[in-house]
Design an enzyme around this catalytic site. Sequence first.
Site, mmCIF file in Angstrom:
data_model
loop_
_atom_site.group_PDB
_atom_site.id
_atom_site.type_symbol
_atom_site.label_atom_id
_atom_site.label_comp_id
_atom_site.label_asym_id
_atom_site.label_seq_id
_atom_site.Cartn_x
_atom_site.Cartn_y
_atom_site.Cartn_z
ATOM 1 N N GLU A 179 1.443 0.193 -4.907
ATOM 2 C CA GLU A 179 0.955 1.471 -5.402
ATOM 3 C C GLU A 179 2.154 2.409 -5.522
ATOM 4 O O GLU A 179 2.734 2.793 -4.509
ATOM 5 C CB GLU A 179 -0.060 2.069 -4.431
ATOM 6 N N ASP A 217 0.843 -1.188 0.000
ATOM 7 C CA ASP A 217 0.000 0.000 0.000
ATOM 8 C C ASP A 217 0.886 1.248 0.000
ATOM 9 O O ASP A 217 1.889 1.294 0.713
ATOM 10 C CB ASP A 217 -0.859 -0.040 1.274
#
Length: 670
Positions: A381, A352
């Site tokens: 990400e 993340d």
Amino acid sequence: MKINILPSFSALMTTGIALSCSLATYADESAYDSYPVYTGDDLELTVESDATLFRLWAPTAEAVRLSLYPTDRNSAAEKTIGMTRSVDGTWVAKLPGQLYGKFYTFSIKHNGQWLAETPGVWAKAVGTNGQRAAIIDFSRTNPEGWDSDRGPHTPAITDAVIYEMHHRDFSVDPSSGIVNKGKFLALTEDNTHNAHGDATGIDHLKELGVTHVHILPSYDYNSVDEANLPSNGYNWGYDPVNYNAPEGSYSTNPADPAARVKEMKQMVKHLHDNGIGVIMDVVYNHTAQNDDSNFSLTAPGYYYRHRPDGSYSDASACGNETASDRKMMSDYIVNSVKYWAKEYHIDGFRFDLMAIHDTETMNRVAEELKEINPDIFVYGEGWTAGDSPLPVERRALKENVSKMPQIAVFSDDIRDAIKGHYSDASDRGFATGKPGLEETVKIGIVAATAHPQVDYSKGNNSKFAYASAPTQIINYVSCHDDLMLTDKLRKSMPDATDAERQRAARLAQTIVFTSQGTPFMFAGEELFRDKKGVHNSYKSPDSINAIDWELKHTNADQDKYYTELIKLRKAHPAFRMTTAEQVTRHLKFDDVNEPNLISYSLIDNANGDEWKEIKLIFNGADEERVVKVNKADWTVIAHDGQINADGLTTARGGKVTVAPRSATILARTK
Ligand code: CA
């Protein structure tokens, strides 16, 4: 989570944690680098044959206490002892015997005050709500056959077909026919079905053909009260508390520390037995709490980045950001994922807000995981949700992925170009008739590698070929964040019918699943599920988030399309090239200068494919297009919203009419 490029308030909403900037006075930021570093593998708890050993890294502590408890909560300590200062900033205690069944906490004295008790940062088993660490015998948590358990062989990440799911979404609805609703054990149940007899659960995953499930955060997180299940039952879980223990609300008994460990392992084992790998979503970029986090309660300040005024910097937009550029935090991330890979046999990790971490740490993560199991892969990400003190060139950004050869990043290029901008609900994309996005879709098709026929200056999100190889790109059109595909299509095509929207979804996913790079889909898209238009459903009730498995009956044709599409990709290495050179040599775009039209070929038995040439034509317009195709004996794989990996019919080439809003795929062996 979440968000890209620009900070967004929706990111703030993701965990529901208010921005709270502590003005506590911490040591000068650079002073943290002078803290002693401990590199041993015995932090916090080691059980030997005749003793139980504790070693806490608390370099600034003036004193440290260890408390032992008989239960996971609501009990007084049966013993509290002082720990002894040891090497490299650690404090130790040794107690006789194997203390299995007991719980413990640490407390440090800092600036003359005793801080709150903490289970530490390395608790591998915890009781209710993760408040106390537990001493359990891990050798007794393994399912039968665990020693020989192994995930699917995945020579390259591009061989994976990733299915992103939340435990509760997947099984909680009564239509699932699953007994252990919302639990790890849901994925151990065979022969489950909806009222019409259609397979659900793991049997559905096998039918669909995905190779890996990507489970939303499954470490112990903060927001679901494990003491009051299931009344307060839903959260995505992007609010980490104990990084190295499974979440209690997904177990059948959060008060039993071994139950969550055993049941998560049973889940992994059963998926592996059925040829499906397990990818964990990991959120080392921030913690649920600031001053009260386990990090802060053991080494105040050290694990976080701060602003010049001493407040927490906040690239996560959740109140703080961790400092992977500091040795003990970098080691922590590396050792934590290694622990999950070894103890739980996890096959991949999704980071993340990965750009909060530094590229050096991410490279260590990938390299050390591959030493454990070369089939493990890592993606994340490639953005932050806010600014960070970490210099841009050190961030694990999408734009820096060429510095991370074994890491992949999500392509927001293809995502937004296909369906329209993620944060503008009514905005359309290539597949829904908006012109001008052809070049950005092409960036996705070549997996953001340098290709002589792709003009990056026309890219919507990226202006240069940032990937060195297709193995560095995850292609997708929707995920748990923002409007999922069905809702996006309903908002952006308000006057269309669901049948027309399903057609657009098929085109969108056909682009994703035939592109170079690794395809990724959100659970239930194949059933044309929705989330009732809620774009940030992180704590929405089951009525929003649960998959209604009756949709498998209602939308059987949609499910069939996805199944054939996945079958096509898995059968043909041409869609799974691993180097940029291969893509340049074997992928040729046709010169079709019409809006919402892309035509290209995969030529010369790309990547060893049995097919000499595969022709792919994508028409996002709401009208027919005619494209010239070489005369040959073609097999029609997809046309007019239909697909069959073995062929629908045959064609001779020449002028090929491509139906509105659909993909035509042709293949020839000679
Ligand atoms: Ca929890």
